[in-house]
Write a protein that holds these residues in place. Sequence first.
Motif, mmCIF file in Angstrom:
data_model
loop_
_atom_site.group_PDB
_atom_site.id
_atom_site.type_symbol
_atom_site.label_atom_id
_atom_site.label_comp_id
_atom_site.label_asym_id
_atom_site.label_seq_id
_atom_site.Cartn_x
_atom_site.Cartn_y
_atom_site.Cartn_z
ATOM 1 N N TYR A 1 0.849 -1.189 0.000
ATOM 2 C CA TYR A 1 0.000 0.000 0.000
ATOM 3 C C TYR A 1 0.883 1.237 0.000
ATOM 4 C CZ TYR A 1 -3.457 3.470 1.370
ATOM 5 O OH TYR A 1 -4.263 4.585 1.402
ATOM 6 N N ALA A 2 0.731 2.074 -1.017
ATOM 7 C CA ALA A 2 1.573 3.263 -1.159
ATOM 8 C C ALA A 2 1.197 4.321 -0.130
ATOM 9 C CB ALA A 2 1.434 3.832 -2.567
ATOM 10 N N ALA A 3 2.184 4.797 0.608
ATOM 11 C CA ALA A 3 1.963 5.868 1.575
ATOM 12 C C ALA A 3 2.190 7.202 0.859
ATOM 13 C CB ALA A 3 2.915 5.729 2.756
ATOM 14 N N VAL A 4 1.122 7.764 0.303
ATOM 15 C CA VAL A 4 1.226 8.989 -0.486
ATOM 16 C C VAL A 4 0.649 10.164 0.297
ATOM 17 C CG1 VAL A 4 1.122 7.754 -2.675
ATOM 18 C CG2 VAL A 4 -0.999 8.518 -1.607
ATOM 19 N N PRO A 5 1.081 11.393 -0.020
ATOM 20 C CA PRO A 5 0.548 12.577 0.675
ATOM 21 C C PRO A 5 -0.957 12.718 0.446
ATOM 22 C CG PRO A 5 2.533 13.122 -0.581
ATOM 23 C CD PRO A 5 2.137 11.740 -0.996
ATOM 24 N N LYS A 6 -1.636 13.251 1.433
ATOM 25 C CA LYS A 6 -3.087 13.420 1.361
ATOM 26 C C LYS A 6 -3.439 14.882 1.053
ATOM 27 C CE LYS A 6 -3.883 9.120 2.415
ATOM 28 N NZ LYS A 6 -4.414 8.178 1.396
ATOM 29 N N PHE A 7 -3.195 15.280 -0.181
ATOM 30 C CA PHE A 7 -3.555 16.643 -0.581
ATOM 31 C C PHE A 7 -5.063 16.698 -0.825
ATOM 32 C CE2 PHE A 7 -4.220 20.169 -3.465
ATOM 33 C CZ PHE A 7 -3.406 21.149 -2.947
ATOM 34 N N TRP B 1 -10.133 24.697 -0.120
ATOM 35 C CA TRP B 1 -9.397 25.962 -0.059
ATOM 36 C C TRP B 1 -8.301 25.894 0.994
ATOM 37 C CZ3 TRP B 1 -9.989 29.468 -3.774
ATOM 38 C CH2 TRP B 1 -11.175 29.460 -4.506
ATOM 39 N N TYR B 2 -7.120 26.451 0.654
ATOM 40 C CA TYR B 2 -5.991 26.531 1.567
ATOM 41 C C TYR B 2 -5.631 27.997 1.793
ATOM 42 C CZ TYR B 2 -4.769 21.536 1.120
ATOM 43 O OH TYR B 2 -4.766 20.167 1.163
ATOM 44 N N SER B 3 -5.139 28.290 2.984
ATOM 45 C CA SER B 3 -4.581 29.615 3.229
ATOM 46 C C SER B 3 -3.282 29.749 2.435
ATOM 47 C CB SER B 3 -4.302 29.811 4.720
ATOM 48 O OG SER B 3 -3.240 28.958 5.145
ATOM 49 N N GLN B 4 -2.772 30.944 2.335
ATOM 50 C CA GLN B 4 -1.584 31.207 1.523
ATOM 51 C C GLN B 4 -0.399 30.352 1.987
ATOM 52 O OE1 GLN B 4 -0.150 35.314 1.550
ATOM 53 N NE2 GLN B 4 0.370 35.128 -0.622
ATOM 54 N N GLU B 5 -0.122 30.353 3.280
ATOM 55 C CA GLU B 5 1.034 29.613 3.789
ATOM 56 C C GLU B 5 0.851 28.107 3.631
ATOM 57 O OE1 GLU B 5 3.807 29.224 7.820
ATOM 58 O OE2 GLU B 5 1.956 30.389 7.853
ATOM 59 N N GLU B 6 -0.353 27.613 3.975
ATOM 60 C CA GLU B 6 -0.620 26.175 3.860
ATOM 61 C C GLU B 6 -0.497 25.714 2.413
ATOM 62 O OE1 GLU B 6 -3.827 25.313 7.447
ATOM 63 O OE2 GLU B 6 -4.531 26.044 5.507
ATOM 64 N N PHE B 7 -1.023 26.512 1.493
ATOM 65 C CA PHE B 7 -1.005 26.136 0.090
ATOM 66 C C PHE B 7 0.425 26.030 -0.428
ATOM 67 C CE2 PHE B 7 -1.222 27.141 -4.472
ATOM 68 C CZ PHE B 7 -2.130 26.172 -4.891
ATOM 69 N N ILE B 8 1.253 26.996 -0.112
ATOM 70 C CA ILE B 8 2.642 26.988 -0.585
ATOM 71 C C ILE B 8 3.391 25.784 -0.035
ATOM 72 C CG2 ILE B 8 4.837 28.227 -0.444
ATOM 73 C CD1 ILE B 8 3.211 30.838 -0.520
ATOM 74 N N ILE B 9 3.183 25.472 1.237
ATOM 75 C CA ILE B 9 3.866 24.330 1.861
ATOM 76 C C ILE B 9 3.409 23.024 1.222
ATOM 77 C CG2 ILE B 9 4.076 22.990 3.988
ATOM 78 C CD1 ILE B 9 3.927 25.657 5.520
ATOM 79 N N GLU B 10 2.091 22.856 1.068
ATOM 80 C CA GLU B 10 1.561 21.611 0.505
ATOM 81 C C GLU B 10 1.987 21.414 -0.950
ATOM 82 O OE1 GLU B 10 -0.073 19.154 1.905
ATOM 83 O OE2 GLU B 10 -0.185 20.074 3.885
ATOM 84 N N MET B 11 1.998 22.471 -1.710
ATOM 85 C CA MET B 11 2.391 22.352 -3.118
ATOM 86 C C MET B 11 3.851 21.937 -3.263
ATOM 87 S SD MET B 11 -0.315 22.865 -4.882
ATOM 88 C CE MET B 11 0.341 23.041 -6.535
ATOM 89 N N LEU C 1 3.471 28.730 -7.628
ATOM 90 C CA LEU C 1 4.108 29.177 -6.388
ATOM 91 C C LEU C 1 4.466 30.663 -6.448
ATOM 92 C CD1 LEU C 1 6.415 26.121 -5.584
ATOM 93 C CD2 LEU C 1 4.311 26.790 -4.406
ATOM 94 N N LYS C 2 4.860 31.127 -7.625
ATOM 95 C CA LYS C 2 5.191 32.554 -7.787
ATOM 96 C C LYS C 2 3.949 33.409 -7.571
ATOM 97 C CE LYS C 2 7.134 35.917 -11.030
ATOM 98 N NZ LYS C 2 7.710 36.131 -12.375
ATOM 99 N N VAL C 3 2.835 32.978 -8.160
ATOM 100 C CA VAL C 3 1.591 33.737 -7.994
ATOM 101 C C VAL C 3 1.117 33.668 -6.553
ATOM 102 C CG1 VAL C 3 -0.840 33.864 -8.647
ATOM 103 C CG2 VAL C 3 0.888 33.429 -10.401
ATOM 104 N N ALA C 4 1.083 32.439 -5.993
ATOM 105 C CA ALA C 4 0.565 32.266 -4.633
ATOM 106 C C ALA C 4 1.430 32.963 -3.595
ATOM 107 C CB ALA C 4 0.456 30.775 -4.306
ATOM 108 N N GLY C 5 2.737 32.981 -3.819
ATOM 109 C CA GLY C 5 3.635 33.567 -2.835
ATOM 110 C C GLY C 5 3.681 35.081 -2.875
ATOM 111 N N ASN C 6 3.244 35.690 -3.974
ATOM 112 C CA ASN C 6 3.368 37.146 -4.109
ATOM 113 C C ASN C 6 2.044 37.864 -4.288
ATOM 114 O OD1 ASN C 6 6.456 37.675 -4.377
ATOM 115 N ND2 ASN C 6 6.082 35.930 -5.704
ATOM 116 N N VAL C 7 0.930 37.138 -4.234
ATOM 117 C CA VAL C 7 -0.356 37.785 -4.443
ATOM 118 C C VAL C 7 -0.634 38.761 -3.293
ATOM 119 C CG1 VAL C 7 -1.723 36.030 -3.230
ATOM 120 C CG2 VAL C 7 -2.762 37.379 -5.063
#
Length: 244
Positions: A98-104, A109-119, A133-139
């Motif tokens: 069984y593959a242990a894969v990330p649960k995205f 909806w994610y907050s700015q910080e959560e979204f950047i980390i998860e991506m 990441l450029k758009v999300a980090g500088n919006v």
Amino acid sequence: MLKEAMQYIAGLKEASMDPKVVEINGKTYCNKELKRYDEEPMASAIEATTLTAMIDYIKSCSKELRETMIIHVVNPTTVKLYSGLTKEREREYLFKSYAAVPKFSYGNWYSQEEFIIEMQADFEVTEDLQLILKVAGNVEAKTTQNYVDDGTSQRAVIKQGIASKADVLVPNPVELVPYRTFLEVKQPSSEFVFRIRDDRGEPAFKIVEAEGGLWRNEAMNNIKQYLIENLQNDSVYDRITIIA
């Protein structure tokens, strides 16, 4: 008390009687619970989180395998090893990976910080990922309510430097490569819809799958090909059927 005693004696008499076997409408029944002693015992399955572990088991423990075996790629995260049919028309279940894969959370909806980390944690680095990441980090905060949105594309204000700003087109759709199957195999890419909204004055982000899950077929085929490549030169390969 006499009634209970008589019932107890009757129960002892019934328990001592030989079992009766009768046939009704072509079905065989017995008046007692019987345990079968010639039933073939089955092994309990071993579980692991990689395809490599299953391959190592097959190669190293070939004596535990039956004359015919089946590797079933159930889905992109689950692979099972079964035996062929026994005399009782059953299959012995020997191994599960069984593959242990990330649960995205796609579509959430994610907050700015959560979204950047998860991506960064859950996706391979690609050109489109870096653009997101450029758009999300500088919006700019508190500007999302002024986004131009035609249902397909959005425009957002991002920071370019210490004091400058720029109006940019939010990329859509984007091609990304999430970690969604065993890490030993190639991860399928998919198209996603990237969205931004205002959440009480702060930007929020989400991505939504845009291909209806077609990646699953590609992932399962990648797993099958990986297993073939790693088992085809082994002596047990002729005894194994791989299905996906």
